[in-house]
Design an enzyme around this catalytic site. Structure first.
Site, PDB file in Angstrom:
ATOM      1  N   GLY A 259       0.870  -1.148  -0.227  1.00  0.00           N
ATOM      2  CA  GLY A 259      -0.012  -0.042   0.012  1.00  0.00           C
ATOM      3  C   GLY A 259       0.841   1.119   0.152  1.00  0.00           C
ATOM      4  O   GLY A 259       1.927   1.373  -0.511  1.00  0.00           O
ATOM      5  N   SER A 260       0.476   2.473   0.637  1.00  0.00           N
ATOM      6  CA  SER A 260       0.865   3.603   0.608  1.00  0.00           C
ATOM      7  C   SER A 260       2.232   3.750   1.209  1.00  0.00           C
ATOM      8  O   SER A 260       2.761   5.029   0.909  1.00  0.00           O
ATOM      9  CB  SER A 260      -0.148   4.784   0.909  1.00  0.00           C
ATOM     10  N   THR A 261       2.535   2.938   2.021  1.00  0.00           N
ATOM     11  CA  THR A 261       4.291   3.238   2.506  1.00  0.00           C
ATOM     12  C   THR A 261       5.020   3.005   1.399  1.00  0.00           C
ATOM     13  O   THR A 261       6.216   3.666   1.562  1.00  0.00           O
ATOM     14  CB  THR A 261       4.138   2.162   3.658  1.00  0.00           C
ATOM     15  N   MET A 262       4.723   2.368   0.294  1.00  0.00           N
ATOM     16  CA  MET A 262       5.571   2.261  -0.854  1.00  0.00           C
ATOM     17  C   MET A 262       5.873   3.626  -1.596  1.00  0.00           C
ATOM     18  O   MET A 262       6.791   3.851  -2.413  1.00  0.00           O
ATOM     19  CB  MET A 262       5.109   1.261  -1.843  1.00  0.00           C
ATOM     20  N   LYS A 263       5.092   4.616  -1.322  1.00  0.00           N
ATOM     21  CA  LYS A 263       5.114   6.045  -1.932  1.00  0.00           C
ATOM     22  C   LYS A 263       6.432   6.591  -1.421  1.00  0.00           C
ATOM     23  O   LYS A 263       6.790   7.763  -1.980  1.00  0.00           O
ATOM     24  CB  LYS A 263       3.946   6.744  -1.497  1.00  0.00           C
TER      25      LYS A 263
END
Length: 731
Positions: A312-316
């Site tokens: 999810g958004s932690t990859m951003k």
């Protein structure tokens, strides 16, 4: 005449037969006397074995310790009870009985200690006597007895009652980094073997080598005066020291147990790492297990290293870092949020909120915009270059962490839609440990550190260090300047009015972080739907300017109330564990107008006045617990000159120790007390102490057995779990 001849013939035949038999027997005796063998068996050796006792000297399995020498796994002596019922074993009954002569007396004495009926013990003893057995076992009621029970039985001085000592693997903290430490058990009634975790990974080093002892004895099993004793010493297993910190792990275990109690999630992972070295300070999973009391184990695997997930958004974080490193990120440049469509895909990339309109890329990161990340990759970084960065961050390979069964995630990066969704953590999978390793580059000036849990291995007898792990830089994916800029922007996720991470703001310390709300694949196709069907996560670094700790948490499918979001359980874990860990590590708060944590050098208290030392330490804002009512201090849990932090619990043991009330104490404090007093501690449950088997005020001594039960407090307070909610993204 004919009759005499017949008689003479028979006599001659019998004589010949007798002579032949005699010669055969004499020849056999001569052969035996010459060779000393019968049917290939050496008679000297056979006779020697009949009057020789041989025993195996079992090597002690090495212990596992935390980074500060707190025992995490060790061998513990247990005892099996047996009774000798053969009266021939008592060579001189009038002087000393060595067998059970009085069944009724023995049964009446043993039964209360074993907690069974007298009739059951009587039946076991009588059955052995009637069957003319030498000794009898007591089965389940007499197996795996504790040291305290053994001592109690020995005080009865019952003839013929004996014990067989065995080793059992014991884990003093119970449910505690269980998937990291692992499990070792006795297999096939023989040696203890590591089955999972570090116990399995280093089984060959922990095992040791057995020895033996043999000596001559008489028919009463008594060693002869000249026993010809032969001893081959056992070589104990090596001791293993982990990077895990027992106190930080305890903070984590308590928080995980609380969230399980309150939110009943399907799964939780949480890891704390020192980004400067790669040392894992704490790692926990739920479901977990208590290696001392297995029951039904739901999850043997260490999900942090073995279960890839869509992050999810932690990859951003890493999409942002790639754009900054390439020089294509302008925080003030604006874009149209809501949706993004290219010709090569059927459905557009969308944001969870369609009403933001035209916003800056900085605000897009703060709000966790999928469109912002997709546009950075497609329009600015380039998909091939972005793939190079993903590989440089090692998302395409295992970390090589020293924990068994590590798996790597999968970079789905073949089609245009996969190249876009990878920018915000959908489609491609990673393990939590892969994400944590990559995050060390952000927190450590661009240097990515290899994570590890084994600090060193020592010889158990000499304490010589046989193997020592050192910090290892595995890659430099970005520059220090890029890392600093990413940290600053991650800080705004916590402090900005648009930030999705405002809930993770700590009172004393600045936080750089990124939230994640990842969808879960549906086995029937697509993704699960519904408010709770997500993996909620947070990756936080503290303090922001120069992070000392990184913590990554995932909570899968928690049961939420109507006014709660998925950040409630995640933030509870992060805020409590991070705050307590930073204070424990004596890391000074970096926010303005904060009272710094005070530290003092612990004074010499040994043989000092109890009352005087107690008053002095309390004036320095320490939590002092006096163990006993003596006038002189004999022990303390801190040594002279050791640094002590404000509010630390200090134990002062007097010359007349008594057990205090430990209700409300943490498991960590209870274990520390038991080790200081050398008590035989057994624990049940998790959380904080709510009952103890020894009444407060009871005099204690070394080896005293105590059972402490722990339980969790009530549900996380409404003040914590129902505060005004910040925006929360959904990938």
């Amino acid at each position: 005449m004919k009759k005499n001849r017949t008689t003479q013939l028979m006599t001659n035949v019998l004589t010949v037969i007798f002579v032949v038999i005699f010669l055969l027997i004499a020849g056999r005796f001569l052969y035996i006397q010459t060779t000393g063998e019968v049917q290939g068996i050496n008679l000297d050796e056979w006779a020697d074995s009949r009057r020789t006792n041989s025993y195996k000297i079992t090597a002690k399995r090495g212990s596992i310790y935390d980074r500060k020498n707190m025992a995490l796994a060790q061998n513990r002596a247990i005892y099996d009870l047996y009774a000798i019922v053969d009266d021939s074993f008592s060579s001189d009954p009038e002087k000393k009985l060595k067998h059970v002569a009085d069944v009724e007396k023995t049964a009446n004495a043993l039964a209360p200690v074993l907690g069974v009926d007298v009739a059951e013990v009587t039946a076991i003893l009588k059955k052995g006597i009637e069957a003319d057995k030498f000794q009898v076992e007591f089965g389940e009621i007499g197996s795996q007895l504790s040291q305290e029970t053994k001592n109690e039985i020995e005080k009865l001085k019952l003839p013929g009652i004996n014990f067989r000592q065995e080793a059992k693997r014991y884990y003093p903290n119970g449910t505690f980094a269980s998937q990291v430490i692992g499990l070792a058990q006795k297999q096939d009634g023989e040696k203890i073997i590591g089955l999972t975790g570090i116990e399995a990974q280093l089984d060959d080093k922990l095992q040791g080598t057995n020895g033996s002892i043999s000596y001559k004895r008489d028919k009463y099993n008594t060693k002869l005066l000249q026993p010809d004793e032969i001893i081959q010493e056992a070589k104990d297993g090596q001791n293993v020291y982990l990077t895990i910190d027992q106190k930080i792990q305890t903070f984590l275990e308590d928080a995980l147990s609380q969230v399980v109690e309150d939110y009943n999630p399907k799964r939780i992972t949480a890891t704390i790492i020192d980004p400067k070295t790669g040392e894992i300070l704490a790692m926990g999973n739920r479901p977990s297990y208590n290696p001392n009391d297995l029951g039904e184990v739901e999850n043997w695997y260490n999900d942090v290293v073995s279960v890839p997930i869509e992050p999810g958004s932690t990859m951003k974080i890493f999409t942002l870092a790639s754009a900054i490193e390439e020089g294509v990120f302008n925080p003030n440049e604006t874009f149209k949020s809501g949706s993004f469509k290219i010709d090569q895909i059927i459905r557009p990339i969308t944001d969870y909120n369609q009403s933001w309109g035209s916003i800056s890329y900085l605000e897009g990161f703060q709000r966790s915009s999928n469109v912002a990340m997709a546009k950075l990759v497609w329009d600015k970084i380039g998909t091939d270059t972005f793939l190079d960065y993903l590989k440089t961050f090692h998302f395409d390979q295992k970390t090589g962490i020293d924990i068994p069964r590590e798996k790597a995630g999968t970079l789905l990066y073949n089609h245009p839609i996969e190249k876009l969704t990878a920018s915000f953590g959908q489609g491609a999978t990673v393990t939590p440990i892969q994400l944590i390793q990559a995050a060390t580059a952000i927190a450590n000036d661009g240097k990515m550190m290899k994570p590890y849990t084994i600090a060193k291995i020592e010889d158990a007898e000499t304490n010589d260090v046989l193997q020592k792990n050192e910090p290892e830089i595995v890659e430099n994916p970005i520059s220090k300047e890029t890392a600093d800029q990413v940290l600053d922007i991650m800080g705004t996720v916590i402090t900005s009015e648009y930030g999705t991470g405002r809930r993770y703001n700590l009172d004393d310390y600045s936080v750089a972080g990124k939230t994640g709300t990842a969808q879960i694949s549906n086995p029937k196709g697509g993704y699960l739907v519904g408010k709770e069907n997500y993996i909620f996560s947070f990756l936080g670094m503290v303090p922001k300017e120069d992070p000392e700790l990184i913590m990554y948490i995932t909570v899968q499918q928690p049961e939420l109330e109507a006014d709660e979001t998925g950040s409630a359980p995640v933030s509870y874990i992060f805020n409590n564990v991070m705050k307590n860990s930073l204070h424990y590590m004596n890391i000074q708060p970096d926010k303005e107008k904060q009272v710094p944590v005070k530290t003092i050098d612990f004074p010499n208290v040994i043989n000092q006045s109890t009352e005087s030392i107690k008053n002095d330490l309390e004036k320095k804002d320490l939590d002092v617990v006096v163990i006993g009512n003596g006038d002189t201090i004999k022990k303390s849990n801190f040594n002279e000159g050791e640094q002590v932090v404000t509010k630390d619990r200090v134990f002062l043991v007097t010359d007349n120790p008594i057990i205090p009330s430990i209700k409300g104490w943490s498991r960590r404090d209870v274990i520390e007390l038991s080790e200081l007093l050398q008590l035989d501690l057994e624990t049940m449950g998790n959380g904080y102490a709510n009952s103890q088997s020894i009444k407060p005020g009871t005099t204690i001594k070394e080896g005293t057995y105590i059972m402490v039960e722990f339980s969790l407090p009530d549900r996380i307070s409404s003040k914590e779990s129902k505060q005004k909610e910040e925006p929360e993204e959904a990938s």
